[in-house]
Design an enzyme around this catalytic site. Structure first.
Site, PDB file in Angstrom:
ATOM      1  N   GLY A 101       0.802  -1.222   0.000  1.00  0.00           N
ATOM      2  CA  GLY A 101       0.000   0.000   0.000  1.00  0.00           C
ATOM      3  C   GLY A 101       0.831   1.266   0.000  1.00  0.00           C
ATOM      4  O   GLY A 101       0.331   2.348  -0.267  1.00  0.00           O
ATOM      5  N   ARG A 102       2.079   1.109   0.365  1.00  0.00           N
ATOM      6  CA  ARG A 102       2.947   2.290   0.360  1.00  0.00           C
ATOM      7  C   ARG A 102       4.373   1.931  -0.027  1.00  0.00           C
ATOM      8  O   ARG A 102       5.301   2.706   0.179  1.00  0.00           O
ATOM      9  CB  ARG A 102       2.945   2.942   1.726  1.00  0.00           C
ATOM     10  CG  ARG A 102       3.350   1.966   2.794  1.00  0.00           C
ATOM     11  CD  ARG A 102       3.736   2.689   4.016  1.00  0.00           C
ATOM     12  NE  ARG A 102       3.918   1.723   5.071  1.00  0.00           N
ATOM     13  CZ  ARG A 102       4.444   2.022   6.232  1.00  0.00           C
ATOM     14  NH1 ARG A 102       4.814   3.253   6.460  1.00  0.00           N
ATOM     15  NH2 ARG A 102       4.584   1.116   7.147  1.00  0.00           N
ATOM     16  N   LYS A 122       9.858   2.456   0.149  1.00  0.00           N
ATOM     17  CA  LYS A 122       8.750   2.384   1.103  1.00  0.00           C
ATOM     18  C   LYS A 122       8.338   3.807   1.456  1.00  0.00           C
ATOM     19  O   LYS A 122       9.167   4.588   1.933  1.00  0.00           O
ATOM     20  CB  LYS A 122       9.241   1.631   2.351  1.00  0.00           C
ATOM     21  CG  LYS A 122       8.145   1.094   3.230  1.00  0.00           C
ATOM     22  CD  LYS A 122       8.733   0.132   4.251  1.00  0.00           C
ATOM     23  CE  LYS A 122       7.760  -0.169   5.370  1.00  0.00           C
ATOM     24  NZ  LYS A 122       8.360  -1.051   6.376  1.00  0.00           N
ATOM     25  N   ASP A 261       1.634 -11.517   6.874  1.00  0.00           N
ATOM     26  CA  ASP A 261       2.121 -10.648   5.801  1.00  0.00           C
ATOM     27  C   ASP A 261       3.461 -10.011   6.159  1.00  0.00           C
ATOM     28  O   ASP A 261       4.067  -9.340   5.334  1.00  0.00           O
ATOM     29  CB  ASP A 261       1.094  -9.556   5.465  1.00  0.00           C
ATOM     30  CG  ASP A 261       0.672  -8.760   6.680  1.00  0.00           C
ATOM     31  OD1 ASP A 261       0.180  -9.376   7.643  1.00  0.00           O
ATOM     32  OD2 ASP A 261       0.846  -7.528   6.676  1.00  0.00           O
TER      33      ASP A 261
HETATM   34  P1  AMP Z   1       2.395  -2.939   7.939  1.00  0.00           P
HETATM   35  O1  AMP Z   1       1.676  -2.690   9.220  1.00  0.00           O
HETATM   36  O2  AMP Z   1       3.416  -1.889   7.608  1.00  0.00           O
HETATM   37  O3  AMP Z   1       2.937  -4.323   7.835  1.00  0.00           O
HETATM   38  O4  AMP Z   1       1.297  -2.794   6.800  1.00  0.00           O
HETATM   39  C1  AMP Z   1       0.110  -3.531   6.750  1.00  0.00           C
HETATM   40  C2  AMP Z   1      -0.639  -3.180   5.488  1.00  0.00           C
HETATM   41  O5  AMP Z   1      -1.056  -1.804   5.513  1.00  0.00           O
HETATM   42  C3  AMP Z   1       0.149  -3.351   4.210  1.00  0.00           C
HETATM   43  O6  AMP Z   1      -0.736  -3.769   3.201  1.00  0.00           O
HETATM   44  C4  AMP Z   1       0.653  -1.965   3.941  1.00  0.00           C
HETATM   45  O7  AMP Z   1       0.955  -1.764   2.591  1.00  0.00           O
HETATM   46  C5  AMP Z   1      -0.527  -1.117   4.381  1.00  0.00           C
HETATM   47  N1  AMP Z   1      -0.104   0.236   4.785  1.00  0.00           N
HETATM   48  C6  AMP Z   1       0.576   0.572   5.894  1.00  0.00           C
HETATM   49  N2  AMP Z   1       0.781   1.908   5.936  1.00  0.00           N
HETATM   50  C7  AMP Z   1       0.208   2.427   4.839  1.00  0.00           C
HETATM   51  C8  AMP Z   1       0.076   3.749   4.317  1.00  0.00           C
HETATM   52  N3  AMP Z   1       0.576   4.813   4.944  1.00  0.00           N
HETATM   53  N4  AMP Z   1      -0.574   3.892   3.143  1.00  0.00           N
HETATM   54  C9  AMP Z   1      -1.080   2.830   2.499  1.00  0.00           C
HETATM   55  N5  AMP Z   1      -1.000   1.578   2.936  1.00  0.00           N
HETATM   56  C10 AMP Z   1      -0.361   1.356   4.092  1.00  0.00           C
HETATM   57 MG    MG Z   2       4.013  -5.275   6.547  1.00  0.00          MG
END
Ligand code: AMP
Ligand code: MG
Length: 503
Positions: A101-102, A122, A261
């Site tokens: 997502g980012r 990222k 994930d």
């Molecule tokens: P994480 O907690 O970083 O492992 O992310 C979990 C999910 O949320 C993943 O699909 C990320 O790509 C999405 N995600 C986290 N932060 C963001 C953000 N700022 N914008 C878009 N997607 C995000």
């Molecule tokens: Mg992650």
């Protein structure tokens, strides 16, 4: 995908990178092609020159053009930027579509050792998987990931790496307004247990098979041609997780968000969100603000690793055997085998920490005896083992070792037992102490130091603490006389109780 966002500039002039993008050649539904969204005023905070050289990149050119490339403002020739699709269990709840997502994968390079590595930005803007997120990253979490992932590597623990960090000149909006940043991550690959789950959840067995074949080719080529390659793949991933999580425990690392994930099938530690290191030893320790049930507590990590492997096994069932009950039996054997494998790695690691090479029946008890005294005595995990190495060399150092416990006298019986056990080993005290110092670091990325470095950078634009921390953590097993303050636990006022993933 959204074509309304401004396209970053394509450039051929700067820093050619020899991309070879195998993931981009996979079927279209594995990924979404997406361009980084340019940022206002990119400024390169940090560039990892030795890593760039290891990757065969032109480090001189990148040091100059880095801000443009590592912000996503300029996409190098040969890059095929994309977001990867994945699913995942987050705190036990299945989410069928997560995805990058980012994060945007720029592409892959073959490094100096012939290993294929991903280069990923990222915080480079929205993707079709952003859901409600802004696609961005804040400076604090970027610095945290930079520090911790590089520290893990220096500690000898498989981990994704930090190639660069850039501030964007744009704000990001979280609970408060924060400076935006982009982190460039290098990984053996970004394929997760959740990537397998993405296809399995859609009943796309051919997708699972294609992904499994890709992972075997890329990470476990020795498996190719085996009679049951997908079972061997499950075994290989299980072996990697057992070894990795044992390493985490031996170094006092708490990942903090071991969702499927965030579990890389390569065996690297990935996603340094709310991760933290133990100060005082407490097996139930949790730092992450979002881990309210303590699912990912320090000592729960081995069991969660097994839970995650079971989720991977489920996705592979149709490939393991045409007979469903036989497939389940095969998978169960691997999952059951993970426990003993973990235990073997862990005990070997812990024995090395207390200086044992030979094997005796009482070794596990000796290790556990020390750990329970450490828990009772609120002993600092890192300092205790480092000082035990000094005590192995000279009895006079016992005093400093005992001083890490709340009641120093309580450790005396254990020390006597340990000395008796050592007397049946062949090493000289000096050899033993040297070996112990190679597994018991003097320096870990202590939470309060990370916090201080982030505060200085965020509040005052001062990156000197960040730099100091990186430099001391590059040689974690060497005593560095100028940095003794970095070896000690936090003062009560400095202690960090909570960490945040900062998304
Ligand atoms: P994480 O907690 O970083 O492992 O992310 C979990 C999910 O949320 C993943 O699909 C990320 O790509 C999405 N995600 C986290 N932060 C963001 C953000 N700022 N914008 C878009 N997607 C995000
Ligand atoms: Mg992650």
């Amino acid at each position: 995908m959204d074509h309304t966002q401004p396209k970053s500039e394509r450039t051929t002039a700067v820093a050619p990178i020899a991309f070879d993008n195998s993931y981009a050649r996979l079927p279209a539904h594995f990924l979404a092609r997406v361009h980084p969204t340019p940022v206002a005023e990119p400024w390169l905070i940090k560039f990892n020159r030795p890593l760039a050289e290891e990757l065969g990149l032109n480090a001189d050119a990148l040091e100059g053009d880095g801000a443009a490339i590592f912000s996503g403002n300029s996409v190098p020739e040969g890059a095929e930027p994309l977001g990867m699709a994945y699913a995942g269990h987050q705190f036990g709840q299945f989410v069928p579509l997560l995805g990058d997502g980012r994060a945007i994968l720029l592409g892959e390079v073959i490094d100096r050792n012939g290993v294929r590595r991903d280069i990923q930005l990222k915080g480079a803007g929205k993707t079709p998987y952003s859901r409600r997120g802004d696609g961005r990253a804040a400076l604090g979490p970027v610095l945290r990931e930079y520090i911790v992932s590089e520290a893990m590597h220096a500690l000898g623990i498989p981990a994704t790496r930090a190639l660069a960090a850039v501030v964007t000149g744009e704000p990001v909006y979280r609970e408060r307004v924060l400076p935006g940043a982009v982190f460039t991550r290098v990984a053996a690959s970004h394929i997760r247990v959740g990537t397998f789950q993405f296809f399995a959840a859609r009943g796309d067995t051919e997708g699972v098979r294609t992904l499994a074949d890709y992972v075997i080719d890329r990470h476990y080529p020795q498996i190719k041609g085996q009679e049951r390659p997908y079972l061997a793949l499950l075994e290989a991933v299980a072996g990697g997780q057992a070894a990795l999580i044992a390493r985490w425990l031996c170094i006092g690392f708490i990942h903090g968000v071991m969702n499927t994930d965030n579990c890389a099938v390569s065996g690297e530690t990935i996603d340094f969100g709310p991760c933290a290191f133990l100060d005082a030893y407490d097996p139930a320790k949790v730092f992450s603000s979002i881990d309210q049930g303590g699912r990912y507590a320090y000592a729960s990590q081995p069991a969660i690793g097994q839970w995650n492997l079971a989720r991977l096994a489920e996705t592979l069932l149709p490939l393991l055997d045409p007979e469903p009950s036989e497939a389940v039996n095969l998978a169960n054997d691997v999952i059951a085998g993970y426990g003993p494998r973990f235990q073997t790695h862990w005990l070997a690691g812990m024995k090395a920490k207390i200086g044992l090479i030979g094997e005796e029946d009482g070794d596990l008890d000796l290790v556990q005896g020390l750990l329970s005294l450490m828990k009772e005595g609120q002993a600092d995990f890192t300092l205790t083992f480092r000082r035990l190495a000094d005590a192995a060399e000279s009895n006079r150092a016992e005093h400093a070792f005992a001083a890490t416990f709340r009641d120093p006298a309580a450790i005396a019986p254990w020390l006597a037992e340990w000395r008796a056990r050592l007397s049946r080993e062949a090493q000289t005290p000096r050899e033993r102490a040297q070996a112990m110092r190679l597994v018991n670091p003097a320096y870990i990325p202590r939470n309060h130091r990370i916090e201080q470095a982030i505060r200085a950078a965020e509040d005052d634009g001062d990156f000197s603490l960040f730099e100091a921390l990186l430099s001391v953590l590059a040689k974690p097993y060497e005593d560095q006389p100028g940095f003794v303050a970095y070896a000690v636990p936090p003062a009560p006022a400095e202690e960090v109780f909570r960490t945040f993933c900062g998304t």
